[in-house]
Design a protein around this motif. Structure first.
Motif, PDB file in Angstrom:
ATOM      1  N   PHE A  88       0.678  -1.333   0.048  1.00  0.00           N
ATOM      2  CA  PHE A  88       0.113  -0.161  -0.080  1.00  0.00           C
ATOM      3  C   PHE A  88       0.761   1.230   0.124  1.00  0.00           C
ATOM      4  N   GLY A  89       0.491   2.248  -0.815  1.00  0.00           N
ATOM      5  CA  GLY A  89       1.397   3.299  -1.177  1.00  0.00           C
ATOM      6  C   GLY A  89       2.446   3.078  -2.007  1.00  0.00           C
ATOM      7  N   THR A  90       2.548   1.869  -2.461  1.00  0.00           N
ATOM      8  CA  THR A  90       3.849   1.588  -3.503  1.00  0.00           C
ATOM      9  C   THR A  90       3.029   1.105  -4.784  1.00  0.00           C
ATOM     10  N   LEU A  91       2.664  -0.237  -4.534  1.00  0.00           N
ATOM     11  CA  LEU A  91       1.970  -0.928  -5.607  1.00  0.00           C
ATOM     12  C   LEU A  91       0.315  -0.642  -6.082  1.00  0.00           C
ATOM     13  N   VAL A  92      -0.237  -0.364  -4.590  1.00  0.00           N
ATOM     14  CA  VAL A  92      -1.854  -0.210  -4.789  1.00  0.00           C
ATOM     15  C   VAL A  92      -1.927   1.094  -3.785  1.00  0.00           C
ATOM     16  N   HIS A  93      -3.114   1.526  -3.958  1.00  0.00           N
ATOM     17  CA  HIS A  93      -3.569   2.498  -3.004  1.00  0.00           C
ATOM     18  C   HIS A  93      -5.075   2.281  -2.744  1.00  0.00           C
ATOM     19  N   ILE A  94      -5.604   2.768  -1.538  1.00  0.00           N
ATOM     20  CA  ILE A  94      -6.912   2.378  -1.332  1.00  0.00           C
ATOM     21  C   ILE A  94      -7.751   3.853  -1.428  1.00  0.00           C
ATOM     22  N   GLY A  95      -8.806   3.673  -2.340  1.00  0.00           N
ATOM     23  CA  GLY A  95      -9.656   4.831  -2.866  1.00  0.00           C
ATOM     24  C   GLY A  95     -10.297   5.699  -1.713  1.00  0.00           C
ATOM     25  N   ARG A  96     -10.846   4.561  -0.746  1.00  0.00           N
ATOM     26  CA  ARG A  96     -11.712   5.173   0.189  1.00  0.00           C
ATOM     27  C   ARG A  96     -11.188   4.320   1.544  1.00  0.00           C
ATOM     28  N   LYS A  97     -10.421   5.138   2.455  1.00  0.00           N
ATOM     29  CA  LYS A  97     -10.007   4.712   3.606  1.00  0.00           C
ATOM     30  C   LYS A  97     -10.889   4.868   4.649  1.00  0.00           C
ATOM     31  N   ARG A  98     -11.275   3.613   5.484  1.00  0.00           N
ATOM     32  CA  ARG A  98     -12.175   3.952   6.550  1.00  0.00           C
ATOM     33  C   ARG A  98     -11.560   3.172   7.894  1.00  0.00           C
ATOM     34  N   HIS A  99     -10.593   2.631   7.795  1.00  0.00           N
ATOM     35  CA  HIS A  99      -9.813   2.237   9.041  1.00  0.00           C
ATOM     36  C   HIS A  99     -10.589   1.378  10.152  1.00  0.00           C
ATOM     37  N   PRO A 100     -11.131   0.223   9.613  1.00  0.00           N
ATOM     38  CA  PRO A 100     -12.093  -0.260  10.679  1.00  0.00           C
ATOM     39  C   PRO A 100     -11.461  -1.141  11.833  1.00  0.00           C
ATOM     40  N   LEU A 158       1.903  -2.644 -13.001  1.00  0.00           N
ATOM     41  CA  LEU A 158       2.125  -3.961 -13.889  1.00  0.00           C
ATOM     42  C   LEU A 158       3.338  -3.546 -14.523  1.00  0.00           C
ATOM     43  N   ASP A 159       3.469  -2.664 -15.239  1.00  0.00           N
ATOM     44  CA  ASP A 159       4.937  -2.627 -16.033  1.00  0.00           C
ATOM     45  C   ASP A 159       6.169  -2.882 -15.404  1.00  0.00           C
ATOM     46  N   ALA A 160       5.905  -2.140 -14.078  1.00  0.00           N
ATOM     47  CA  ALA A 160       7.455  -2.019 -13.239  1.00  0.00           C
ATOM     48  C   ALA A 160       7.592  -3.617 -12.897  1.00  0.00           C
ATOM     49  N   LEU A 161       6.329  -4.332 -12.462  1.00  0.00           N
ATOM     50  CA  LEU A 161       6.486  -5.776 -11.875  1.00  0.00           C
ATOM     51  C   LEU A 161       7.090  -6.770 -13.451  1.00  0.00           C
ATOM     52  N   HIS A 162       6.425  -6.601 -14.479  1.00  0.00           N
ATOM     53  CA  HIS A 162       6.735  -7.071 -15.624  1.00  0.00           C
ATOM     54  C   HIS A 162       8.345  -7.217 -15.850  1.00  0.00           C
ATOM     55  N   ALA A 183      -6.130 -10.839   0.331  1.00  0.00           N
ATOM     56  CA  ALA A 183      -6.725 -11.425  -1.092  1.00  0.00           C
ATOM     57  C   ALA A 183      -6.888 -10.347  -2.219  1.00  0.00           C
ATOM     58  N   PRO A 184      -7.408  -9.130  -1.974  1.00  0.00           N
ATOM     59  CA  PRO A 184      -7.344  -8.126  -2.957  1.00  0.00           C
ATOM     60  C   PRO A 184      -6.143  -7.999  -3.554  1.00  0.00           C
ATOM     61  N   LEU A 185      -4.945  -8.082  -2.726  1.00  0.00           N
ATOM     62  CA  LEU A 185      -3.652  -7.868  -3.519  1.00  0.00           C
ATOM     63  C   LEU A 185      -3.256  -8.856  -4.550  1.00  0.00           C
ATOM     64  N   LYS A 186      -3.700 -10.271  -3.834  1.00  0.00           N
ATOM     65  CA  LYS A 186      -3.353 -11.496  -4.943  1.00  0.00           C
ATOM     66  C   LYS A 186      -4.382 -11.417  -6.081  1.00  0.00           C
ATOM     67  N   ALA A 187      -5.343 -10.913  -5.864  1.00  0.00           N
ATOM     68  CA  ALA A 187      -6.369 -10.874  -7.297  1.00  0.00           C
ATOM     69  C   ALA A 187      -5.642  -9.967  -8.037  1.00  0.00           C
ATOM     70  N   LEU A 188      -5.251  -8.802  -7.767  1.00  0.00           N
ATOM     71  CA  LEU A 188      -4.743  -7.740  -8.589  1.00  0.00           C
ATOM     72  C   LEU A 188      -3.642  -8.139  -9.263  1.00  0.00           C
ATOM     73  N   LEU A 189      -2.404  -8.761  -8.657  1.00  0.00           N
ATOM     74  CA  LEU A 189      -1.278  -8.878  -9.015  1.00  0.00           C
ATOM     75  C   LEU A 189      -0.894 -10.395  -9.551  1.00  0.00           C
TER      76      LEU A 189
END
Length: 363
Positions: A88-100, A158-162, A183-189
């Motif tokens: 988070f902050g490097t490969l992906v980001h959260i569009g709406r942070k709620r901090h549950p 994705l380009d950087a990882l490729h 799980a969302p990370l694994k689904a995206l990458l």
């Protein structure tokens, strides 16, 4: 060493920089220390220099580490067998942070302080609420779903990882996070990642050395063969360097302080550039290339002087002499492919002819 003035975030940081620089100058081997302090391109040097500025003093331990970094200035580049990316902050980001999870902790802080963090145990949000003695967290589960649904990749991910994988280098995602966010990370990458290294699985969080020791063990590489890429200075930079690895700091907003900007990148692809683009040159080719570059520089300098002389002597010249100057210019550009020894007489003769005509006219 660059002559560009350093950039600082605050006047206090600038004053601390000047004070440490003066201290370094008065020590043994101060020149080497000053070089890496002013331009700490080595990750270890950047971490040390940043610590020196924040402390405002030069301890013997930090000074010794700075000299070790100076000794590496002309060492061959280390081999990189694996690149680990923070999530988070490097490969992906959260569009709406709620901090549950933080919301639950605030509701039962005393109990939370006595339990392991959800970052270091495989536990979901509902089970964590039960462990805290809280009722079923319906509102927090909705917040969690909102967060997970807005996790998206940065455009350059994705380009950087490729590019890293195509160079035969292993890719890891090494991140401090709670179980539901994996799980969302694994689904995206997907298949672009060789090793998933999460704090909730390892029972330890960055910058702890055990986190990095486990990471290199799973990757099957030495600490020095690992490059860590992340956006958090303490966790990703300091932690990796103190574990014996190298690091690059992702600073997407371009807000890096003076010492940090030397190992900072704005684009993720710049953290580990495509090394296939530059073919290896033999020692002889490098030598010839250097000679060619120096000759071209000298020629340009000589041409600038001669062109300036032409402009000066033709300030009030008649049309005939202007035509001669134009021919000299044309001859120069027509013969740039020839050796300097054959070009030089053309320019000298043209200037000599124009000067002679000008002196004759005045007489």
């Amino acid at each position: 060493m660059s002559d560009a003035p350093p950039s600082f975030r605050t006047p206090a940081e600038q004053a601390a920089y000047a004070a440490v620089l003066a201290d370094l100058a008065g020590r043994d081997r101060g020149d080497e220390a000053i070089i890496v302090f002013r331009e700490p391109t080595d990750p270890d040097a950047a971490v040390v220099a940043d610590a020196m500025i924040r402390a405002g003093t030069v301890s013997d331990e930090l000074y010794a580490r700075l000299l070790v970094a100076a000794d590496r200035l002309y060492a061959p580049p280390p081999v990189t067998r694996a690149v680990a990316f923070d999530a988070f902050g490097t490969l992906v980001h959260i569009g709406r942070k709620r901090h549950p999870f933080e919301r639950l902790i605030r509701q039962a802080r005393d109990r939370a302080n006595s339990l392991p963090s959800p970052m270091v145990q495989s536990i979901g949000l509902a089970d964590y609420a039960a462990a805290l003695g809280l009722p079923y967290p319906e509102a927090e589960l909705v917040m969690l779903d909102e967060e997970l649904a807005t996790i998206t990749l940065y455009p350059d991910t994705l380009d950087a990882l490729h590019r890293v994988r195509e160079q035969g280098v292993r890719v890891a995602v090494a991140s401090n996070l709670a179980l539901p966010y994996a799980a969302p990370l694994k689904a995206l990458l997907g298949d672009l990642v060789d090793i998933w290294h999460f704090s909730f699985d390892e029972g330890v969080i960055k910058p702890d050395g055990a986190f990095y020791a486990g990471l290199t063990a799973r990757l099957g590489c030495e600490a020095s063969e690992l490059l860590m890429v992340g956006d958090t200075w303490r966790d990703d930079m300091v932690g990796a360097v103190e574990a014996g690895s190298r690091a690059r700091w992702v600073d997407r907003d371009g807000r890096a302080s003076h010492t940090r900007r030397f190992i900072a990148v704005r684009e993720l692809g710049d953290a580990y550039p495509d090394r296939r683009k530059t073919e290896q040159m033999t020692e002889l080719e490098l030598f010839r290339s250097g000679i060619d570059a120096n000759l071209d520089y000298l020629h340009n300098q000589r041409w600038a002087v001669r062109a300036g002389l032409l402009r000066q002597i033709l300030t009030d010249a008649p049309e005939a002499e202007k035509a001669a100057a134009k021919r000299a210019l044309d001859d120069h550009y027509d013969t740039r492919g020839q050796p300097e020894i054959s070009r030089a007489p053309l320019m000298r003769n043209a200037i000599a002819t124009i000067v002679a005509r000008k002196h004759t006219r005045r007489a």
